[in-house]
Design an enzyme around this catalytic site. Structure first.
Site, PDB file in Angstrom:
ATOM      1  N   GLU A 186       3.385  -8.440  -1.665  1.00 17.38           N
ATOM      2  CA  GLU A 186       2.001  -7.945  -1.728  1.00 17.38           C
ATOM      3  C   GLU A 186       1.077  -9.080  -2.143  1.00 17.38           C
ATOM      4  O   GLU A 186       1.345  -9.815  -3.089  1.00 17.38           O
ATOM      5  CB  GLU A 186       1.921  -6.784  -2.740  1.00 17.38           C
ATOM      6  CG  GLU A 186       0.522  -6.375  -3.147  1.00 17.38           C
ATOM      7  CD  GLU A 186      -0.361  -5.954  -1.991  1.00 17.38           C
ATOM      8  OE1 GLU A 186       0.021  -5.052  -1.235  1.00 17.38           O
ATOM      9  OE2 GLU A 186      -1.459  -6.564  -1.824  1.00 17.38           O
ATOM     10  N   VAL A 199       0.261  -3.227   6.587  1.00 19.10           N
ATOM     11  CA  VAL A 199      -0.927  -3.833   5.977  1.00 19.10           C
ATOM     12  C   VAL A 199      -2.180  -2.975   6.163  1.00 19.10           C
ATOM     13  O   VAL A 199      -3.293  -3.459   6.029  1.00 19.10           O
ATOM     14  CB  VAL A 199      -1.159  -5.264   6.530  1.00 19.10           C
ATOM     15  CG1 VAL A 199      -0.075  -6.212   6.049  1.00 19.10           C
ATOM     16  CG2 VAL A 199      -1.228  -5.266   8.048  1.00 19.10           C
ATOM     17  N   GLY A 223       0.838  -1.201   0.000  1.00 18.24           N
ATOM     18  CA  GLY A 223       0.000   0.000   0.000  1.00 18.24           C
ATOM     19  C   GLY A 223       0.870   1.248   0.000  1.00 18.24           C
ATOM     20  O   GLY A 223       2.091   1.182  -0.162  1.00 18.24           O
ATOM     21  N   HIS A 260       6.176  29.413 -18.169  1.00 17.10           N
ATOM     22  CA  HIS A 260       7.197  28.577 -18.803  1.00 17.10           C
ATOM     23  C   HIS A 260       8.578  28.931 -18.264  1.00 17.10           C
ATOM     24  O   HIS A 260       8.860  30.120 -18.084  1.00 17.10           O
ATOM     25  CB  HIS A 260       7.181  28.779 -20.308  1.00 17.10           C
ATOM     26  CG  HIS A 260       8.268  28.030 -21.011  1.00 17.10           C
ATOM     27  ND1 HIS A 260       8.198  26.666 -21.219  1.00 17.10           N
ATOM     28  CD2 HIS A 260       9.467  28.444 -21.515  1.00 17.10           C
ATOM     29  CE1 HIS A 260       9.298  26.269 -21.844  1.00 17.10           C
ATOM     30  NE2 HIS A 260      10.091  27.330 -22.025  1.00 17.10           N
TER      31      HIS A 260
END
Ligand code: FAD
Length: 872
Positions: A196, A262, A175, A435
């Site tokens: 995972e 977890v 996660g 820019h």
């Protein structure tokens, strides 16, 4: 008597303290109760300390790569305790700052553990206070899974206090928290392994972005195991051993520290919420749309109510809740809640994702802009990643933005504002962007989605004359932009690509639109210059677009074949699936030597040949899948890939069976007095059969404009050329028919292209057949099911060193036309394109049973203008 307030907030995290400050602003007499430190998980153990440390690891990475920027830093090292000290100082300063804000805002701060103690009453370690309204903002706690040896792991709190950087770190859970720590420690030199359970880390992120992150991590030596379930952690020697199962196989990872990440669960411990009438759903407090709980005057916000467990969402809900208390109607609206992931590169997204759009059947227009094409990203030296936008095809409203790359977590703000306020892509691109800045990339992605990108190529067929066109454009800074002529040449009546309005094509195109409106079209091969000459192939700037286009085409073919192999093993492709991995230079070089009006006759099974000729890879994959949208409506599989508009006459089983057909093609061209060349491709195995000799003989006797092109990959199935043929140099066989014949290095793209082009043009000029033998090597077995035991490892290793794609990359790199970063981006881009291809094939309909004989016999094609006989 108990002190009394208008509002009491329980919990001093970003949800609670923001709620308290806003309540006080609204004139409420407000108190906040915190049992630990003001700032909650976010300031003390979460967002802030992790980002403080990540800044240190980022600085370290930048310094390591600082030489090209002029940075001279010998003996560069990393002082972890110093980084810790700085992180702690940042946390302390912020906590102090929030305490000061609360004080200045007139909020009473109370210390201790709060408990709901009856209507309007809160007990704080035995002292009672009263309030008209109570806001619960008690946050969340670390989730734990009862694994064998779980006590040996550390959690996200403990990892922040480690005394040193672990040499090896295993992370259980892919996660956000796990991936941020993985990125941080990989940058600091730890060997990181992620385990995972799901098929993808960062499950909430679009898969194409995850692929970029995964590649970056693996570049630092990190490993990710998905679909992997951890069963135990145990001490082993001086280390910890994590045992896991991956696809039924057991694996182990040795590490010095194991992080258990977890997830988190809403935290209500000691609050006695249910006793006070607050309803819980497992751990989560249940609230209505105004964030009110089941108990009168009790509200809840932030992590404790579940949903999107992020600091800014908690703060937003805090504001909504107290405004509702004050009598305003504030219903939280989460459709533009951004999610930021501080990995390297950073990831951020807001709104609709591609996967979600597909699942919900929402049609979207997609635009991408790679950072490789951003001036600012180049000056920063951080060109990995891209901006992807999703918009409503009719209104142009921005629905989602997904960014991976430098400062993605800051860039998402503009997209968030746009989505929150229903802005269109046109409104975005009509906003003047400074820019050079990274936000210009969002503007360019919005332009790309409308087929109007300025700093990357747009494909002509997708540039709308006004408003929105029906298909979404592909983009890529380095892709050669297409000339008007070549765009027209690409028009094709094949079932899934093109604009020639045959009934079948139109029907199939509509079906594609209905079926896969979210998919990007596949990219065409590069446009060749009008004449292939040594000059047009020089490694010079003026040839850059073309050469990079050739490189990309080789990558596309390779990735297509690699993924086709996987699809075969998943039983998505039936029959046989042959792979030509390693032959890309021969295929792309040979086919690019042709003019659009030349004809290709090739063996059955040659997916790469079809793609190099510009046949839509989606139609090719769909054909392999046996789908209605395939090149032969799924009737041919790998046995018959055909596209008349591309003059790709496809493959015909069995070996060498198409050589006499090429002679027929040569006759037709000659009979019509056309200047087109027939290009007949075959393997070395085909040169040992009678049809080969008959065909060469006839072509010579009748002076037919055929170029015989032998892809000599040294093995006819499992038999080496020298064992199967008395003449090992196959080009010499053509001498028997008094034919000019040459041998070229099939691993060298430019050589194949130049020499083949010379031969093709000679044949166009004098209608004499000629012969080219391209010496190459296939890196895999003859077909997917070939165990490839007949070739020695030494032989394979030797040839792998001559990988034609790598060799070409070296040439491009040496001449400054491409660099590692660019090639990496091409791989990602191509990988994504092939994913779309597979998705398309997967989602395409099967042929209808009652139509199975349709398109099988010639009569069925009578209505196809491409096949109607013309009088000559
Ligand atoms: P919390 O921040 O958890 O605060 C709750 C507070 O209530 C705590 O201080 C607690 O002590 C107190 N409390 C609990 N019970 C009582 C009681 N009975 N009496 C008195 N006080 C009580 N989110 C982001 O948006 N961005 C990030 O980058 C990010 N990074 C993270 C990294 C890590 C490692 C972790 C663990 C989390 C991260 N998060 C991030 C998530 C974020 O920290 C939480 O979503 C956020 O803190 C939730 O805010 P909250 O106010 O609901 O709860």
């Amino acid at each position: 008597m108990a002190e009394s307030f208008d509002v009491i907030v329980i919990g001093g995290g970003p949800g609670g303290y923001v709620a308290a400050l806003r309540a006080a602003q609204l004139g409420a007499r407000t108190a906040i109760v915190e049992k630990d430190r003001i700032g909650g998980t976010c300031l003390v153990r979460g967002c802030i300390p992790t980002k403080g440390l990540l800044q240190s690891s980022e600085l370290f990475s930048l310094a390591k790569g600082g030489r090209p920027f002029g940075l001279v830093a010998d003996n560069l090292g990393f002082d972890w305790p110093a980084a810790q000290k700085r992180k702690t100082a940042v946390v302390d300063q912020l906590v102090k700052g929030v305490e000061g804000l609360l004080k200045a805002g007139g909020v009473t701060s109370l210390r201790g553990s709060a408990r709901l103690a009856g209507k309007g009453a809160v007990d704080i370690d035995g002292d009672q206070v009263q309030a008209k309204d109570i806001v619960i903002a008690t946050g969340s706690a670390i989730a734990r899974v009862p694994l064998l040896g779980a006590e040996l792991t550390i959690d996200s709190d403990k990892i922040l206090e480690l005394p040193e950087v672990p040499r090896r770190l295993a992370v259980i859970g892919g996660g956000v928290v796990g991936m941020e720590f993985a990125a941080m420690f990989a940058a600091l030199g730890s060997e990181v392994t992620v385990l995972e359970m799901l098929p993808q880390v960062l499950a909430m992120v679009d898969a194409d972005l995850v692929a970029v992150y995964t590649k970056h991590l693996s570049g630092l030596g990190g490993k990710i195991h998905t679909n992997s379930k951890v069963s135990a952690i145990a001490k082993s020697g001086g280390a910890l051993r994590v045992t896991f199962s991956e696809g039924g196989q057991e694996g182990v990872v040795d590490a010095d520290q194991v992080l258990m990440a977890v997830g988190r669960v809403p935290y209500t411990h000691g609050l006695e919420a249910e006793k006070a009438g607050v309803k819980l759903d497992r751990y989560r407090i249940v609230v209505d749309e105004k964030l009110h709980t089941d108990a009168d005057g009790v509200w809840a916000i932030g992590d404790v109510i579940g949903g999107i467990m992020l600091a800014h969402v908690a703060s937003y809900e805090g504001v909504c809740a107290v405004e509702n208390i004050a009598g305003h109607k504030r219903i939280p609206d989460y459709h533009a809640a951004p999610n930021c992931i501080y990995t390297d590169p950073e990831i951020a997204h807001v709104g609709l994702g591609e996967k979600e759009a597909k699942e919900k059947g929402i049609a979207v227009r997609v635009g991408r802009f790679p950072f490789l094409a951003s001036g600012r990203a180049l000056t920063l030296g951080q060109t990995e990643g891209y901006v992807k936008v999703l918009a409503d095809p009719d209104s142009g409203k921005l629905l989602g933005a997904h960014i991976i790359g430098p400062r993605a977590t800051d860039l998402i703000a503009e997209a968030t504002l746009a989505i929150q306020n229903g802005l269109t892509m046109e409104q975005l691109d009509l906003t003047i962007h400074a820019h050079p800045t990274l936000p210009e990339s969002l503007m360019e992605a919005a332009l790309a989605a409308q087929g109007r990108a300025i700093h990357i190529g747009n494909r002509k067929s997708q540039v709308p004359s006004g408003g929105f066109a029906a298909t979404s454009p592909a983009s890529g800074a380095e892709r050669a932009s297409t000339s008007p002529e070549s765009a027209d040449e690409r028009a094709s009546p094949s079932p899934v690509r093109g604009e020639v309005k045959t009934q079948t094509a139109e029907k199939s195109q509509n079906r594609e639109k209905e079926m896969a409106a979210t998919l990007k079209p596949s990219s065409p091969p590069p446009t060749a210059p009008s004449a292939i000459t040594p000059k047009s192939l020089e490694l010079k700037k003026e040839n850059r677009d073309f050469l990079l286009g050739l490189h990309r085409e080789m990558q596309l073919i390779r990735r297509f074949e690699e993924r086709a192999q996987e699809q075969y093993t998943k039983a998505k492709i039936g029959g046989y699936c042959h792979l030509n991995i390693g032959e890309e230079a021969t295929v792309v070089g040979g086919i690019t030597a042709l003019k659009p009006n030349d004809w290709i006759f090739t063996s059955y099974r040659e997916h790469g040949h079809a793609i190099a000729r510009g046949v839509d890879p989606k139609a090719v994959m769909a054909e392999l899948f046996g789908k209605e949208t395939g090149t032969s409506h799924g009737r041919g599989g790998s046995m018959h890939l055909v596209d008349y508009a591309k003059r790709f006459m496809g493959g015909y089983g069995i070996v060498g069976g198409h050589l006499p057909l090429a002679v027929g093609g040569g006759w037709a061209v000659k009979y019509r007095k056309q200047k087109d060349v027939i290009f007949c491709m075959f393997g070395d195995g085909a040169t040992n059969i009678g049809a080969f000799h008959e065909s060469l003989n006839m072509a010579k006797v009748f002076k037919l404009p055929v170029v015989w092109f032998c892809v000599n990959n040294r093995y006819g199935m499992g038999t080496p050329v020298e064992k199967a043929s008395a003449v090992a140099d196959i080009y010499k066989k053509a001498c028997a028919y008094d034919m000019e014949s040459i041998q070229v290095d099939g691993m060298n793209l430019r050589e194949v292209l130049l020499k083949t082009s010379e031969i093709v043009e000679k044949t166009r000029g004098d209608s004499e057949p000629r012969f080219v033998e391209a010496l190459c090597y296939r890196f895999r077995g003859h077909s997917v099911v070939d165990p490839d035991k007949y070739r020695s490892e030494d032989d394979k290793v030797k040839w792998r060193k001559a990988d034609p794609i790598v060799a070409f990359e070296h040439e491009l790199e040496k001449s400054g036309l491409g660099d590692e970063e660019y090639f990496k981006n091409v791989r990602v881009e191509v990988d994504n394109e092939v994913k779309d291809v597979i998705q398309f094939a997967d989602e395409s309909p099967d042929p209808k049973t009652e139509d199975l004989y349709k398109y099988v016999y010639a009569g069925q094609w009578d209505n196809n203008p491409m096949l109607r006989a013309e009088r000559v």
